[in-house]
Design a protein around this motif. Sequence first.
Motif, PDB file in Angstrom:
ATOM      1  N   VAL A 105      43.157   2.043  38.341  1.00  0.00           N
ATOM      2  CA  VAL A 105      44.392   2.772  38.636  1.00  0.00           C
ATOM      3  C   VAL A 105      45.475   1.786  39.048  1.00  0.00           C
ATOM      4  CG1 VAL A 105      45.474   4.458  40.182  1.00  0.00           C
ATOM      5  CG2 VAL A 105      43.213   4.919  39.230  1.00  0.00           C
ATOM      6  N   MET A 106      45.141   0.867  39.930  1.00  0.00           N
ATOM      7  CA  MET A 106      46.125  -0.099  40.413  1.00  0.00           C
ATOM      8  C   MET A 106      46.692  -0.942  39.261  1.00  0.00           C
ATOM      9  SD  MET A 106      46.542   0.634  43.478  1.00  0.00           S
ATOM     10  CE  MET A 106      47.546  -0.721  44.018  1.00  0.00           C
ATOM     11  N   PHE A 156      44.564  -7.641  36.256  1.00  0.00           N
ATOM     12  CA  PHE A 156      44.117  -7.223  37.576  1.00  0.00           C
ATOM     13  C   PHE A 156      42.592  -7.237  37.526  1.00  0.00           C
ATOM     14  CE2 PHE A 156      43.423  -4.428  41.197  1.00  0.00           C
ATOM     15  CZ  PHE A 156      44.483  -4.734  42.048  1.00  0.00           C
ATOM     16  N   ASP A 157      42.010  -8.432  37.699  1.00  0.00           N
ATOM     17  CA  ASP A 157      40.573  -8.621  37.509  1.00  0.00           C
ATOM     18  C   ASP A 157      39.856  -8.813  38.836  1.00  0.00           C
ATOM     19  OD1 ASP A 157      40.952  -8.532  34.758  1.00  0.00           O
ATOM     20  OD2 ASP A 157      41.152 -10.703  34.591  1.00  0.00           O
ATOM     21  N   GLU A 158      38.763  -8.075  39.012  1.00  0.00           N
ATOM     22  CA  GLU A 158      37.959  -8.222  40.228  1.00  0.00           C
ATOM     23  C   GLU A 158      37.245  -9.570  40.196  1.00  0.00           C
ATOM     24  OE1 GLU A 158      34.963  -5.609  43.015  1.00  0.00           O
ATOM     25  OE2 GLU A 158      35.268  -4.985  40.952  1.00  0.00           O
ATOM     26  N   ILE A 159      37.380 -10.341  41.278  1.00  0.00           N
ATOM     27  CA  ILE A 159      36.706 -11.647  41.371  1.00  0.00           C
ATOM     28  C   ILE A 159      35.732 -11.676  42.548  1.00  0.00           C
ATOM     29  CG2 ILE A 159      38.511 -12.943  40.191  1.00  0.00           C
ATOM     30  CD1 ILE A 159      39.570 -13.799  42.951  1.00  0.00           C
ATOM     31  N   GLY A 160      35.616 -10.563  43.242  1.00  0.00           N
ATOM     32  CA  GLY A 160      34.712 -10.416  44.375  1.00  0.00           C
ATOM     33  C   GLY A 160      34.921  -9.041  44.964  1.00  0.00           C
ATOM     34  N   TRP A 202      43.640   7.715  48.906  1.00  0.00           N
ATOM     35  CA  TRP A 202      42.786   6.557  49.234  1.00  0.00           C
ATOM     36  C   TRP A 202      42.004   6.129  47.999  1.00  0.00           C
ATOM     37  CZ3 TRP A 202      41.874   3.540  53.544  1.00  0.00           C
ATOM     38  CH2 TRP A 202      40.692   2.777  53.537  1.00  0.00           C
ATOM     39  N   LYS A 203      41.371   7.094  47.360  1.00  0.00           N
ATOM     40  CA  LYS A 203      40.548   6.789  46.182  1.00  0.00           C
ATOM     41  C   LYS A 203      41.395   6.128  45.078  1.00  0.00           C
ATOM     42  CE  LYS A 203      37.412   8.901  42.877  1.00  0.00           C
ATOM     43  NZ  LYS A 203      36.817  10.125  42.369  1.00  0.00           N
ATOM     44  N   ALA A 204      42.589   6.643  44.845  1.00  0.00           N
ATOM     45  CA  ALA A 204      43.460   6.069  43.807  1.00  0.00           C
ATOM     46  C   ALA A 204      43.923   4.664  44.185  1.00  0.00           C
ATOM     47  CB  ALA A 204      44.655   6.976  43.559  1.00  0.00           C
ATOM     48  N   LEU A 205      44.326   4.477  45.452  1.00  0.00           N
ATOM     49  CA  LEU A 205      44.849   3.179  45.881  1.00  0.00           C
ATOM     50  C   LEU A 205      43.801   2.073  45.875  1.00  0.00           C
ATOM     51  CD1 LEU A 205      47.175   4.155  48.870  1.00  0.00           C
ATOM     52  CD2 LEU A 205      47.857   3.426  46.575  1.00  0.00           C
ATOM     53  N   LEU A 206      42.531   2.455  45.964  1.00  0.00           N
ATOM     54  CA  LEU A 206      41.477   1.449  45.985  1.00  0.00           C
ATOM     55  C   LEU A 206      40.701   1.364  44.679  1.00  0.00           C
ATOM     56  CD1 LEU A 206      40.323   1.912  49.672  1.00  0.00           C
ATOM     57  CD2 LEU A 206      41.703   0.098  48.704  1.00  0.00           C
ATOM     58  N   ASP A 207      41.212   2.002  43.634  1.00  0.00           N
ATOM     59  CA  ASP A 207      40.598   1.935  42.311  1.00  0.00           C
ATOM     60  C   ASP A 207      41.320   0.855  41.495  1.00  0.00           C
ATOM     61  OD1 ASP A 207      39.941   2.282  39.585  1.00  0.00           O
ATOM     62  OD2 ASP A 207      39.639   4.433  39.856  1.00  0.00           O
ATOM     63  N   GLU A 218      50.280   9.724  38.200  1.00  0.00           N
ATOM     64  CA  GLU A 218      48.848   9.501  37.950  1.00  0.00           C
ATOM     65  C   GLU A 218      48.014  10.610  38.579  1.00  0.00           C
ATOM     66  OE1 GLU A 218      45.266   7.246  36.913  1.00  0.00           O
ATOM     67  OE2 GLU A 218      47.317   6.781  36.341  1.00  0.00           O
ATOM     68  N   LEU A 219      48.321  10.942  39.820  1.00  0.00           N
ATOM     69  CA  LEU A 219      47.561  11.986  40.518  1.00  0.00           C
ATOM     70  C   LEU A 219      47.817  13.367  39.912  1.00  0.00           C
ATOM     71  CD1 LEU A 219      47.908  10.723  44.189  1.00  0.00           C
ATOM     72  CD2 LEU A 219      45.908  10.590  42.703  1.00  0.00           C
ATOM     73  N   GLN A 220      49.035  13.638  39.459  1.00  0.00           N
ATOM     74  CA  GLN A 220      49.313  14.902  38.783  1.00  0.00           C
ATOM     75  C   GLN A 220      48.487  15.007  37.507  1.00  0.00           C
ATOM     76  OE1 GLN A 220      53.459  15.773  38.052  1.00  0.00           O
ATOM     77  NE2 GLN A 220      54.016  15.173  40.133  1.00  0.00           N
ATOM     78  N   GLY A 221      48.391  13.904  36.768  1.00  0.00           N
ATOM     79  CA  GLY A 221      47.616  13.883  35.533  1.00  0.00           C
ATOM     80  C   GLY A 221      46.136  14.081  35.780  1.00  0.00           C
TER      81      GLY A 221
END
Length: 148
Positions: A25-26, A36-40, A17-22, A142-145
């Motif tokens: 990471v995405m 991949f820019d946050e706009i809100g 969950w944490k990785a998928l919503l970061d 990614e999670l293994q790293g």
Amino acid sequence: MQIDYSETLKYSPEVIWKALLDPKVMSRLLPGVEKFDEIGPDKYAVTAKLGLPSVRGVYSGIVEIYDKKEPSSYKLRGDGKGTQGWAKAEVIITLSAGDGETKVNAKAQASVGGTIAGVGQRMMEGISKSMARDFFGALDAELQGSKQ
């Protein structure tokens, strides 16, 4: 077009969950993503360069995360346009724990137009599943790293 894809990963739902919503990471994991820019809150402007036969090009759009039920499910809504056409999709992501691993299921309803639509549903499903396999392989790496 409907697409259903599942993958089982050897991590807890909370870790996935944490990785998928970061967003950081995405941006590393999504195939072809250049921006991949946050706009809100939970809303992102995305630009991806896809090198797929017949639909090669740069696509820009918006992805929004909503209806979050941590750590078991959330929904994505996205749309994008490029020189080869447009796409809109809604995806339900569910995470189910079991025996030290988590099954992640993505169920999408998508519509496409323009040249992309001419590729055909069967080919689009194959391309989508291939991209999902690449994404989940990158997520696992990614999670293994992050565990080391």
